[in-house]
Design a protein around this motif. Structure first.
Motif, PDB file in Angstrom:
ATOM      1  N   HIS A 258     -15.148 -20.259  11.516  1.00 14.40           N
ATOM      2  CA  HIS A 258     -13.722 -20.156  11.837  1.00 14.40           C
ATOM      3  C   HIS A 258     -13.172 -21.444  12.451  1.00 14.40           C
ATOM      4  CE1 HIS A 258     -14.129 -15.867  11.066  1.00 14.40           C
ATOM      5  NE2 HIS A 258     -15.182 -15.867  11.842  1.00 14.40           N
ATOM      6  N   ASP A 259     -13.910 -22.531  12.307  1.00 13.60           N
ATOM      7  CA  ASP A 259     -13.457 -23.784  12.902  1.00 13.60           C
ATOM      8  C   ASP A 259     -12.206 -24.293  12.187  1.00 13.60           C
ATOM      9  OD1 ASP A 259     -13.584 -25.698  14.807  1.00 13.60           O
ATOM     10  OD2 ASP A 259     -15.179 -26.876  13.881  1.00 13.60           O
ATOM     11  N   ARG A 260     -11.359 -24.990  12.911  1.00 13.11           N
ATOM     12  CA  ARG A 260     -10.094 -25.467  12.357  1.00 13.11           C
ATOM     13  C   ARG A 260      -9.520 -26.531  13.281  1.00 13.11           C
ATOM     14  NH1 ARG A 260      -9.978 -20.420  14.331  1.00 13.11           N
ATOM     15  NH2 ARG A 260      -8.621 -19.984  16.095  1.00 13.11           N
ATOM     16  N   VAL A 261      -8.595 -27.303  12.758  1.00 12.12           N
ATOM     17  CA  VAL A 261      -7.858 -28.260  13.576  1.00 12.12           C
ATOM     18  C   VAL A 261      -6.373 -27.982  13.406  1.00 12.12           C
ATOM     19  CG1 VAL A 261      -9.630 -30.039  13.417  1.00 12.12           C
ATOM     20  CG2 VAL A 261      -7.776 -30.008  11.760  1.00 12.12           C
ATOM     21  N   LYS A 262      -5.631 -28.322  14.427  1.00  8.35           N
ATOM     22  CA  LYS A 262      -4.191 -28.074  14.407  1.00  8.35           C
ATOM     23  C   LYS A 262      -3.461 -29.182  13.659  1.00  8.35           C
ATOM     24  CE  LYS A 262      -4.245 -28.051  18.818  1.00  8.35           C
ATOM     25  NZ  LYS A 262      -3.855 -28.042  20.253  1.00  8.35           N
ATOM     26  N   ILE A 263      -2.371 -28.802  13.028  1.00 14.60           N
ATOM     27  CA  ILE A 263      -1.497 -29.786  12.386  1.00 14.60           C
ATOM     28  C   ILE A 263      -0.057 -29.356  12.666  1.00 14.60           C
ATOM     29  CG2 ILE A 263      -1.752 -28.556  10.187  1.00 14.60           C
ATOM     30  CD1 ILE A 263      -1.202 -31.256   8.785  1.00 14.60           C
ATOM     31  N   LYS A 264       0.689 -30.222  13.333  1.00 16.53           N
ATOM     32  CA  LYS A 264       2.063 -29.907  13.725  1.00 16.53           C
ATOM     33  C   LYS A 264       3.018 -30.491  12.692  1.00 16.53           C
ATOM     34  CE  LYS A 264       0.905 -29.792  18.638  1.00 16.53           C
ATOM     35  NZ  LYS A 264       1.153 -30.370  19.973  1.00 16.53           N
TER      36      LYS A 264
ATOM     37  N   THR B 272     -12.700 -15.168  16.553  1.00 19.09           N
ATOM     38  CA  THR B 272     -12.524 -16.262  15.599  1.00 19.09           C
ATOM     39  C   THR B 272     -11.989 -17.509  16.301  1.00 19.09           C
ATOM     40  OG1 THR B 272     -10.336 -15.430  15.036  1.00 19.09           O
ATOM     41  CG2 THR B 272     -12.164 -14.736  13.642  1.00 19.09           C
ATOM     42  N   ARG B 273     -12.807 -18.094  17.127  1.00 15.29           N
ATOM     43  CA  ARG B 273     -12.423 -19.267  17.889  1.00 15.29           C
ATOM     44  C   ARG B 273     -12.815 -20.549  17.182  1.00 15.29           C
ATOM     45  NH1 ARG B 273     -11.282 -18.967  23.999  1.00 15.29           N
ATOM     46  NH2 ARG B 273      -9.952 -17.143  23.861  1.00 15.29           N
ATOM     47  N   SER B 274     -12.004 -21.566  17.347  1.00 19.72           N
ATOM     48  CA  SER B 274     -12.361 -22.893  16.853  1.00 19.72           C
ATOM     49  C   SER B 274     -13.373 -23.502  17.819  1.00 19.72           C
ATOM     50  CB  SER B 274     -11.123 -23.783  16.771  1.00 19.72           C
ATOM     51  OG  SER B 274     -10.642 -24.085  18.072  1.00 19.72           O
ATOM     52  N   ASN B 275     -14.049 -24.548  17.385  1.00 23.31           N
ATOM     53  CA  ASN B 275     -14.991 -25.215  18.285  1.00 23.31           C
ATOM     54  C   ASN B 275     -14.275 -25.914  19.430  1.00 23.31           C
ATOM     55  OD1 ASN B 275     -17.763 -24.744  17.691  1.00 23.31           O
ATOM     56  ND2 ASN B 275     -17.499 -25.816  15.754  1.00 23.31           N
ATOM     57  N   ALA B 276     -13.039 -26.330  19.220  1.00 25.63           N
ATOM     58  CA  ALA B 276     -12.265 -26.900  20.324  1.00 25.63           C
ATOM     59  C   ALA B 276     -12.088 -25.860  21.422  1.00 25.63           C
ATOM     60  CB  ALA B 276     -10.905 -27.394  19.830  1.00 25.63           C
TER      61      ALA B 276
END
Length: 598
Positions: A334-340, A315-319
């Motif tokens: 399973h694509d996603r972006v990080k949010i801190k 389940t890897r993101s495209n990044a």
């Protein structure tokens, strides 16, 4: 069968090579590179640092032109040798062949019908290149004395690969011949291609990857010239940056974990032939059979003769796919972006919020993810935002109120809002946050789509633009979802709708539903990268970092939504193949590793 002896080293003065460079001149450049890569960049100056490091690397590459190890002929000529070698060593002899699949590159093609869950591929241990085989090779003496090699299995594997590639009699030569001579990871991007990622969430990882690889190279160049145990290595007289970049990329795109022969621990390995499979959506279908001492892979689905055989990388993101594997997967569910996010320590209610979060097993500051599907946030992020937006009275209720302990289990469950006001606040925050993040990009989604239509766009430029467009699309969906949720709960508030009430009997429901797990069973993807968590909390698709931590900075969110920068972790190592670049081959639940698309 192809020609056998094909490894050679180009000499200076041939093929446009530069004039001979004195050892002193080269060592001065290497020392300058090591010094530059060993200092931390000032905040906001990471791109300038990258340009400077790259400039030094290009000077070194120019002086090393013609010194790298190369092979005669095309890669495709060696595939028959690879298949024959696999059969000689107890691997499969039929059922598939290596074939060219156009834009997907090389992969495995079925030569007969294969049924779903049928065992079609197995690779005995003696075919694998592992940390153990490295320790038993010519690299062993240096490995036993160098702390970096001992601490970083992936770097050990990269050097193992380089040493074997320089030895025409290596037992792994049929496998080494079959590897790409170049990769499509950002380590191979031109500077203007990397520049297309400026403003994206992926850029920091791309810059760190390049810096760490350059630092490793400079460190080991010096080591090979000065360490007594390096005198017998075939790399001493010719160790170029291009060679190391190739080895790093080969390992980074293919490394996996297998158990030691006694099953006592996991070690890194390269798995020939199996790593030719390309990725698709599905389930993990690879595991390690300790009884037969081999890696085994069953078919993900039914395959007809002449169809490509795929496996699921995880389940890897495209990044992650672009940075560590060199491809973009268009249909990535399973694509996603990080949010801190973090609760500011200067906030009046910090102690109370931190305590509620602690009881839920969530740090007061962490990295979460916005997902490409609905809902865009996980149970863990929902819980964090609910606590983040709580009033003092709501916090007291979850700390001291009736049934306070049980209520912790409801924080990540969408069916049990804290209050309508709280829901409105958290979805407003998400909507606003997504909108602010979208404004940081230098181009719009429409502009990116137009760029992707250009026929003369380079492959690497296309990867960069596809990745930044995918980030924006995830943020756009999160913004739309936040707006819809906000409007929904504003209507609930206007209607004075009753809040759903939590009952003690709901605990069983929460514990037995995958979508309603107690927050203390948080997913590893929701934890700041490099942060330690108990082993039992690991999710199958995300392993702990193998080699320590990386430099990272988290964004702290004030209660009013303003951001401040605060260092979260300052631990730095020499590892360039970081950020979860491997997946475990589990003994019971089958696992595969992320590899490059051929």
């Amino acid at each position: 069968m192809g020609k056998k002896s094909r490894v050679k080293t180009q000499k200076s003065g041939s093929g446009g090579a530069s004039a001979a460079v004195s050892p002193k001149e080269m060592m001065n450049l290497i020392s300058e590179l090591l010094q530059k890569c060993s200092s931390a960049a000032s905040s906001g100056k990471e791109w300038e640092e990258y340009v400077q490091i790259r400039g030094l690397v290009e000077k070194i590459r120019k002086k090393q032109k013609g010194l790298s190890v190369v092979f005669d002929g095309s890669r495709e000529e060696y595939f028959s040798d690879l298949m024959a070698w696999a059969q000689e060593n107890g691997g499969p002899s039929e059922g598939f062949c290596v074939s060219d699949f156009g834009s997907e590159g090389y992969g495995l093609k079925a030569t007969r019908d294969i049924k779903a869950e049928e065992l079609f591929l197995w690779v005995p241990r003696k075919m694998l290149m592992t940390v153990e085989s490295a320790q038993n090779s010519v690299l062993g003496p240096l490995h036993s004395q160098d702390r970096i090699l001992q601490a970083m299995e992936n770097v050990t594997l990269a050097f193992h690969l380089l040493c074997e590639r320089a030895d025409p009699s290596s037992p792994w030569m049929p496998y080494i011949h079959s590897l790409p001579q170049e990769y499509d990871t950002p380590l191979y991007f031109q500077q203007e291609e990397v520049q297309l990622l400026l403003g994206t969430q992926a850029i920091q990882d791309v810059l760190s990857q390049y810096k760490n690889t350059a630092r490793q190279y400079a460190y080991f160049y010096k080591l090979l010239q000065t360490h007594p145990a390096a005198s017998k290595l075939p790399l001493k007289d010719s160790f170029t940056f291009d060679d190391y970049r190739w080895a790093v990329s080969s390992v980074m795109t293919r490394q996996n974990q297998i158990p030691t022969e006694d099953g006592g621990r996991l070690i890194l390995a390269l798995i020939p032939l199996w790593d030719m499979c390309n990725h698709t959506n599905g389930l993990i279908t690879t595991g390690y059979n300790l009884e037969d001492d081999r890696c085994e892979c069953v078919a993900l689905q039914d395959y007809k003769e002449n169809e490509q055989i795929y496996i699921f990388y995880g389940t890897r993101s495209n990044a992650e796919f672009v940075i560590h594997n060199g491809f973009f997967f268009q249909d990535n569910a399973h694509d996603r972006v990080k949010i801190k996010l973090g609760v500011s320590k200067s906030e009046r209610l910090f102690a109370m919020k931190a305590e509620v979060l602690s009881r839920a097993g969530i740090p007061a500051s962490s990295t979460f993810a916005l997902h490409c599907n609905e809902p865009p946030i996980s149970a863990q992020l929902l819980a964090f935002l609910r606590v983040f937006c709580m009033t003092e009275e709501e916090l007291k209720d979850y700390l001291l109120g009736e049934g306070a302990v049980g209520k912790i289990f409801t924080l990540g469950n969408s069916e049990f809002p804290v209050s309508w006001d709280n829901e409105i606040k958290l979805w407003t925050f998400l909507e606003t946050r997504a909108a602010l993040l979208l404004k940081t990009y230098k181009t719009t989604s429409e502009e990116d789509r137009s760029l992707l239509e250009k026929p003369d766009l380079s492959l690497h430029s296309r990867l960069a633009i596809q990745l930044r467009l995918a980030e924006k699309q995830i943020l756009e969906r999160a913004l739309a979802s936040g707006r819809a949720k906000r409007l929904h709960f504003e209507k609930k508030l206007e209607e004075d709708a009753p809040l759903p009430r939590y009952e003690e009997s709901d605990i069983a429901l929460l514990e037995n539903s995958q979508s309603k797990l107690p927050i203390i069973l948080r997913q590893l993807e929701e934890v700041e990268e490099g942060q330690e968590v108990p082993e039992e909390e690991e999710e199958e698709e995300h392993s702990l970092l193998l080699n320590g931590q990386k430099e990272a900075y988290g964004v702290k969110e004030e209660a009013n939504g303003e951001e401040t920068q605060e260092e979260v972790r300052g631990d730095v190592d020499l590892d360039s193949m970081e950020k979860g670049q491997r997946e475990s081959v589990e003994l019971t639940a089958s696992r595969t590793e992320d590899k490059t698309e051929e």
